[in-house]
Structure formats: C-alpha cells, structure tokens
Design an enzyme around this catalytic site. Structure first.
Site, PDB file in Angstrom:
ATOM      1  CB  SER A   5      -0.895  -0.058   1.312  1.00  0.00           C
ATOM      2  OG  SER A   5      -1.927   1.106   1.020  1.00  0.00           O
ATOM      3  CG  ASP A  24      -2.778   4.238  -1.332  1.00  0.00           C
ATOM      4  OD1 ASP A  24      -3.493   4.046  -2.406  1.00  0.00           O
ATOM      5  OD2 ASP A  24      -2.851   3.278  -0.593  1.00  0.00           O
ATOM      6  CG  ASP A  66      -3.073  -0.441  -2.244  1.00  0.00           C
ATOM      7  OD1 ASP A  66      -3.012   0.558  -1.940  1.00  0.00           O
ATOM      8  OD2 ASP A  66      -3.336  -1.417  -1.936  1.00  0.00           O
ATOM      9  CG  ASP A 105      -6.144   0.719  -0.711  1.00  0.00           C
ATOM     10  OD1 ASP A 105      -5.284   1.658  -0.601  1.00  0.00           O
ATOM     11  OD2 ASP A 105      -6.073  -0.067   0.071  1.00  0.00           O
TER      12      ASP A 105
END
Length: 453
Positions: free
Chosen positions: A108, A247, A249, A251
């Site tokens: 993440s 960010d 990834d 999400d």
C-alpha cells in the site's frame, strides 16, 4: 484467537525478513490454495478453483508473484495473473471473472522495500477471520504437492486494465462528463499509473499526470497520498481546477483544490455525504473510525445523519456498513467506501463521486468543503522494536487521563498500535492547536520512555 501472521490488512513486512520471504510466500500460496479447495463446494467435478493475482509496482513483486504462483499451483489451484493493477481492481476482477479468491501483492502506502499479501473473497471483499485462521493453521502443516495431472495452470489476463477502466467509468453518471475541468493526477509511481489517466481523460477532463514513471523503487517516494506536496505544487503551477492523489496500490485518495489546499479523507467523505443527502439518495448513516476528526462527527449530528466509529482499518468500516445496511464510510487516510458502487475502497471511484458532487452543484472543491471546519489534530508516530499494551501501561494511561482532563470534553485522545507498521500512534485533537500539540508531545514522551525502558 489472535492471528500469527495476518494483520488488519493482510500480511505485511520488510522484503527478505520473515514473513515476506519467497519460501514463506510459496507456503502461503499453498496453504491458501488448500483452504480454498476445501471450502469450494460449487465447482464442477474435476474443476480447479481459480485465484486472481495482481500487484503494485514494487520490484519485489516479481519474486513474490512467482512464489505465490508456485504454491497455488502445487495445491491444484489455477492462477490468473493481471500484472500491475490497483488493489480495488483485483477486488472487482475477482468478482467479474468468477474467481474463488483474489490476491494483491502490495504494501500500500509503505516504501518500496516493504511488501505484503492481501486476500479478497470471491465477492471482492476482505477474507473473513475464520478463513484467515484456517490458512494460518494450514501453514503449520507440511506441503504435499498434488500429482502432476492435478497441478494448477497459469494464464495472464491481458485485458485486465481495460476491464477495470470501463468499470470505474460505469460508476460515474452517463448523463455527466468532466469537460471543462483541468485535473492533475498523482499516481505515486504505483499501480494506478496506467489506469487512472485514461479514466479521467475518457470522461472528458484535461489531464496532467505526475508520479506515473514507476521503476520498482520509487513507489510512494515523495508522491501520492503520503506526500501530497508534489500534487499541491503541480495544481498551482498548471493552474488546474483540482488535483487527485492516489497511494501506491490505489485504494486511498486525497484531493487538492485550485489554491493547493489539501482535502483528506474526512473532507471527501463529507462532500459525498452532503451531496447524497441533498439528492435524497443517502441510505442510512456513515461509518468512520477511531481516527475520524471530531468535527465531522459534530457536523453529521447537526445534519441529523447517524454516525458511528469502527476500529481503524477499512475492513472494520465495511463490517459495520454491512451490519447496518449502510453504504458510505471511510478513514481520514483516504480510504473511502461507497458500497453501492464497489465492494472495496477505491481511490478512483471515490474521486469520481466527489467530482459528481462538484459538477451537479456547480461549485468548486473549496466551496463544497468550506462548511466543515476541521479540528486541529496532531498525530505522532513512535517506532518501537517490540509491542507493548498501551492500555495496560500505568504511566501511559496516567498521561492520557491527565490530557483528557485538560481537554475537558473539547477534544479526544487516542493511542493505538499500528496494524501495518511497528509503530505506536499518539493522536490528540481539540479546538485549540497549541493545547493539542502540547498534550500530544507530552504523551509521546511518556510512550518513548515506556518503549525504550
């Protein structure tokens, strides 16, 4: 029962240090495959379960992807590979392709040298605790590779980006478009770099993109939601209407208005909620977390909108939303849940919900958020080599009690251990900035003393 490996968002750590090693990840793939095989009762006789694997742009993703693939195949599970894709894209594609599970290789918002493994169910939701416990139990057993004829096969989903781009666009009203808007996108050199720009461009916006040159080592580096300064500067330089940061990834999302002012998750959630209330489409109330700004809770009370807090972590927000039949929730870190649009937090989809509110109201981001005045909130992260129970440490609890007494009902104190990093987070918020800063530092000093002995 406490979990040995799984945290609030999968399994995460520094690459090369247990558990983020090739041998463990291979065994994890095998264990997950065994559990999935045992619970899948709706497969045709002789058919293999299928698991979708996506990843962000970290260099270690290649290594961990191969390890997962080997473990799953050894358990007799077919593997569908997407390459670099946002976490919410994997959640969507798992549902769309009728896979039994989805796996994302990502840490993440963490630096490139960290990585992790996240799982999604066949419904595109986080795995239930019971299945995570079952996978951990299987990890303790020896690997027994299936006979060659029963091994899983692997294939790549070449049209995965296009499928996800069309899905994102479908969450935006087909009667509206983004023509006339100049938008700067910061993709954090992460998984949205090749899917976010087409979404906003094809909906009509003039798009300027930064943070879209991943090299395996620069994910989240001075970019994205964890470092929004680059976006704030770019929006002003390009005289854009607004900016959107994701960010690594994809999400999480944050936005920047035309003056370079940052809008975090609480403010974006407020904009979406207000628009839905005005349109009469708001279903139930809102779920925030322990970290949600007190100003947002007070504002929703004024608007007669029910509001409750969950533990920190989007999986806990989703659990409460599902329990109550509500649709909206989120975290100030940028996880925004719109369950009528997607089963998972999705930075692109959330941004489109904000833009829908902007276009329909004919207002700017600054105007939409002006009526929510955030309380000063100070967050201090303290690195620690070992976990301590802050709730049972006398000196720490004494410092908290004293701070709460000084706030006298005008603010909050929150201490918690991070679920994704070796840190203790000290948060204090209230109406007076200087008081909040002083109290937060006072508590942090006590925590440092307690963790260093």
């Amino acid at each position: 029962m406490a979990k040995k490996y799984f945290g609030t968002d999968g399994i995460r750590g520094k690459v090369g240090v247990a558990p983020i090693t090739p041998d463990f990840v291979m065994r994890l793939g095998y264990a997950a495959g065994r559990v999935l095989t045992s619970i899948e009762s709706n497969l045709e006789k002789g058919a293999h379960p299928a698991v979708l694997i996506g990843k962000d742009t970290r260099i270690s993703g290649y290594m961990l992807e191969s390890a997962l693939e080997a473990g799953l195949s050894a358990a007799g599970v077919d593997v569908l590979m997407t390459g670099p894709m946002p976490t919410p894209a994997v959640a969507y594609l798992t549902r769309a392709l009728r896979a039994q599970a989805g796996i994302v290789i990502s840490a993440s918002h963490n630096p490139y040298y960290d990585n992790g493994i996240k799982f999604f169910s066949s419904l595109g939701t986080k795995l239930p605790d019971a299945i995570e416990h079952a996978i951990e139990a299987e990890l303790d057993l020896p690997m027994q590779v299936m006979e060659s004829a029963s091994l899983g096969k692997v294939r790549r989903i070449k049209d995965a980006p296009g499928r996800y781009i069309e899905f994102c666009k479908s969450t935006f009203p087909n009667t509206l478009d983004l023509r006339g808007l100049k938008i700067v996108l910061d993709c954090a050199h992460g998984a949205t770099y090749h899917v976010a720009p087409p979404v906003f461009h094809e909906l009509g916006a003039e798009v300027v993109v930064i943070g879209n040159q991943p090299n395996g080592l620069n994910i989240n580096d001075e970019s994205g939601t964890t470092h929004p300064q680059a976006l704030q500067k770019a929006v002003v330089e390009h005289q854009a209407d607004l900016g959107i940061a994701f960010d690594g990834d994809g999400d999480r999302v944050m936005m920047v208005d035309s003056e370079g002012r940052l809008l975090e998750g609480d403010q974006l959630l407020y904009i979406i909620t207000t628009a839905r209330q005005q349109q009469g489409t708001l279903q139930g109330g809102i779920v925030g977390t322990l970290m949600t700004n007190l100003a947002l809770e007070h504002k929703f009370a004024q608007m007669h909108i029910p509001f409750i807090r969950s533990q920190v972590g989007d999986r806990y927000v989703i659990e409460l939303l599902n329990q109550r039949g509500w649709q909206l929730g989120g975290e100030n870190s940028g996880h925004i849940l719109t369950l009528d649009k997607h089963s998972s937090g999705d930075g692109i989809v959330a941004a489109l919900q904000v833009l829908e509110a902007l276009i329909q109201s004919k207002k700017t981001l600054a105007q939409l958020s002006a009526s929510l005045v955030m309380y000063p909130q100070v967050l201090i992260n303290i690195k620690t080599d070992e976990k301590i129970n802050v709730d049972q440490h006398a000196d720490i609890q004494s410092a908290v009690v004293m701070a709460e007494k000084e706030l006298a009902g005008t603010g909050r104190v929150l201490l918690r251990s991070s679920g994704t990093e070796p840190k203790i987070r000290v948060m204090v918020e209230g109406e007076n900035q200087l008081q909040v800063e002083t109290l937060a530092q006072r508590i942090a000093d006590v925590v440092v003393m307690a963790t260093t002995g």
